[in-house]
Enzyme design. Structure first.
Site, PDB file in Angstrom:
ATOM      1  N   GLU A 126     -95.643 -55.679  29.513  1.00 24.07           N
ATOM      2  CA  GLU A 126     -95.397 -56.536  30.677  1.00 24.07           C
ATOM      3  C   GLU A 126     -94.168 -56.064  31.456  1.00 24.07           C
ATOM      4  O   GLU A 126     -93.263 -55.452  30.900  1.00 24.07           O
ATOM      5  CB  GLU A 126     -95.209 -57.993  30.192  1.00 24.07           C
ATOM      6  CG  GLU A 126     -95.035 -59.024  31.277  1.00 24.07           C
ATOM      7  CD  GLU A 126     -96.190 -59.035  32.275  1.00 24.07           C
ATOM      8  OE1 GLU A 126     -96.213 -58.157  33.152  1.00 24.07           O
ATOM      9  OE2 GLU A 126     -97.063 -59.919  32.171  1.00 24.07           O
ATOM     10  N   TYR A 162     -84.774 -42.413  42.608  1.00 20.20           N
ATOM     11  CA  TYR A 162     -84.553 -43.622  41.797  1.00 20.20           C
ATOM     12  C   TYR A 162     -85.863 -44.406  41.633  1.00 20.20           C
ATOM     13  O   TYR A 162     -86.210 -44.833  40.512  1.00 20.20           O
ATOM     14  CB  TYR A 162     -83.484 -44.478  42.492  1.00 20.20           C
ATOM     15  CG  TYR A 162     -83.059 -45.701  41.737  1.00 20.20           C
ATOM     16  CD1 TYR A 162     -82.199 -45.614  40.644  1.00 20.20           C
ATOM     17  CD2 TYR A 162     -83.497 -46.970  42.129  1.00 20.20           C
ATOM     18  CE1 TYR A 162     -81.787 -46.752  39.961  1.00 20.20           C
ATOM     19  CE2 TYR A 162     -83.088 -48.110  41.461  1.00 20.20           C
ATOM     20  CZ  TYR A 162     -82.235 -47.999  40.375  1.00 20.20           C
ATOM     21  OH  TYR A 162     -81.844 -49.133  39.704  1.00 20.20           O
ATOM     22  N   ALA A 171     -88.921 -43.307  41.847  1.00 19.24           N
ATOM     23  CA  ALA A 171     -89.849 -42.555  40.992  1.00 19.24           C
ATOM     24  C   ALA A 171     -89.456 -42.724  39.524  1.00 19.24           C
ATOM     25  O   ALA A 171     -90.316 -42.907  38.650  1.00 19.24           O
ATOM     26  CB  ALA A 171     -89.844 -41.077  41.377  1.00 19.24           C
ATOM     27  N   ASN A 187     -88.521 -47.641  47.962  1.00 21.12           N
ATOM     28  CA  ASN A 187     -87.383 -47.969  48.828  1.00 21.12           C
ATOM     29  C   ASN A 187     -86.937 -46.720  49.576  1.00 21.12           C
ATOM     30  O   ASN A 187     -86.683 -45.686  48.945  1.00 21.12           O
ATOM     31  CB  ASN A 187     -86.219 -48.510  47.982  1.00 21.12           C
ATOM     32  CG  ASN A 187     -85.152 -49.177  48.825  1.00 21.12           C
ATOM     33  OD1 ASN A 187     -85.421 -49.611  49.955  1.00 21.12           O
ATOM     34  ND2 ASN A 187     -83.950 -49.265  48.291  1.00 21.12           N
ATOM     35  N   ARG A 200     -70.724 -51.484  30.553  1.00 18.48           N
ATOM     36  CA  ARG A 200     -70.389 -52.364  31.692  1.00 18.48           C
ATOM     37  C   ARG A 200     -71.684 -52.864  32.336  1.00 18.48           C
ATOM     38  O   ARG A 200     -72.785 -52.498  31.915  1.00 18.48           O
ATOM     39  CB  ARG A 200     -69.545 -51.597  32.719  1.00 18.48           C
ATOM     40  CG  ARG A 200     -70.242 -50.388  33.293  1.00 18.48           C
ATOM     41  CD  ARG A 200     -69.476 -49.828  34.494  1.00 18.48           C
ATOM     42  NE  ARG A 200     -70.348 -48.976  35.268  1.00 18.48           N
ATOM     43  CZ  ARG A 200     -70.285 -47.645  35.316  1.00 18.48           C
ATOM     44  NH1 ARG A 200     -69.353 -47.023  34.611  1.00 18.48           N
ATOM     45  NH2 ARG A 200     -71.123 -46.958  36.050  1.00 18.48           N
ATOM     46  N   SER A 244     -86.860 -51.490  37.798  1.00 18.24           N
ATOM     47  CA  SER A 244     -86.264 -52.059  39.017  1.00 18.24           C
ATOM     48  C   SER A 244     -87.397 -52.497  39.934  1.00 18.24           C
ATOM     49  O   SER A 244     -88.487 -51.904  39.896  1.00 18.24           O
ATOM     50  CB  SER A 244     -85.419 -50.991  39.728  1.00 18.24           C
ATOM     51  OG  SER A 244     -85.126 -51.390  41.044  1.00 18.24           O
TER      52      SER A 244
END
Ligand code: NAI
Length: 247
Positions: A237, A155, A157, A149, A18, A142
């Protein structure tokens, strides 16, 4: 000639049932690839995809945090297709909490699903690709891995770790014809962001120059580019797919 098409290429996508992973599976099928996706549950879209692309999609039941299951999934693809041209490490979870309240259990679960799984899949796949002297590995990081954040230390890390993993493997195996890159999505409309409150959504959109959340297809386009021969001189990259949020 610039080649975006994936005709005769073999691709393995983790977490392809998904969300972003499913959009990547669709994009790869549209581009002509033979696709395997590894997830715990079969995709709700599987039958429809099988009907549209007969004989070109297979599901591998797999918990990506298990070394044995990841190894078996890669072995299956190589046994069936004889090669792997593309790996997308996409499976991921969140278990958000303020840092002082974050349990070791939630830390470990997120690191293991998001980062260790990428190690577990990349190792046997990179071995196969170096034998072939060609291949492209794309990992889903991300913008949070670049910016940090509050409330997502585990997350962030794991996603920063993905970038270190990408650049290190890219340096090690570039000379053997294998490219390794990451994409760093911003806010994308999937089950993962469905829980965000209206207030958080509005505030987030204000920080995005393109003034909207992205779609899974927006992300799949960048993955397709990095997976295809249109990006043959790009390795190590990180491409942000975030509507300009992280610039
Ligand atoms: P999702 O929750 O819709 O899909 C996650 C996928 O990972 C599912 O297919 C799920 O089955 C699979 N998965 C999770 N744990 C697994 C396990 N142990 N074994 C096998 N499969 C497992 O999430 P979404 O949004 O599609 O996320 C995909 C990737 O994109 C993740 O790595 C996520 O961190 C990343 N990402 C998502 C963003 C967003 O805004 N949605 C932003 C930045 C990155």
């Amino acid at each position: 000639m610039i080649q975006f098409d994936l005709k005769d290429k073999t691709a393995l996508v983790t977490g392809g049932s998904r969300g972003i992973g499913l959009a990547v599976v669709r994009a790869f099928l549209d581009a002509g690839a033979r696709v395997w996706y590894a997830s715990r549950t079969r995709s709700g879209a599987h039958d429809e995809l099988e009907a549209s692309f007969p004989g070109r999609i297979s599901w591998l039941q797999c918990d990506v945090t298990s070394e044995a299951e990841a190894g078996a999934a890669v072995e299956r693809v190589v046994a069936d297709a004889g090669r792997i041209d593309i790996l997308v490490n996409n499976a991921g979870i969140t278990k958000d909490n303020l840092f002082f309240r974050m349990s070791l259990e939630d830390w470990d679960a997120v690191l293991r699903t998001n980062l260790t799984s990428a190690f577990l899949f990349s190792k046997p796949v990179a071995r196969q690709m170096t034998r072939q002297k060609s291949g492209s590995i794309v990992m889903v990081s991300s913008v949070v891995g670049l910016m940090g954040n509050g409330g997502q230390a585990n997350y962030a890390a794991s996603k920063a770790g993905i970038i270190g993993l990408v650049k290190s493997i890219a340096r090690e195996i570039g000379s053997r014809g294998v490219r390794v890159n990451a994409i760093a999505p911003g806010f994308i409309e999937t089950d993962m962001t469905a829980e965000l409150s209206e207030a958080v959504r509005e505030k987030s959109v204000q920080a995005i120059p393109l003034s909207r959340f992205g779609s899974s297809d927006d992300v799949a386009g960048a993955v397709l580019f990095l997976a295809s021969d249109a990006s043959t001189y790009i390795t190590g990259e990180v491409i942000r797919v975030d509507g300009g949020m992280g610039m």
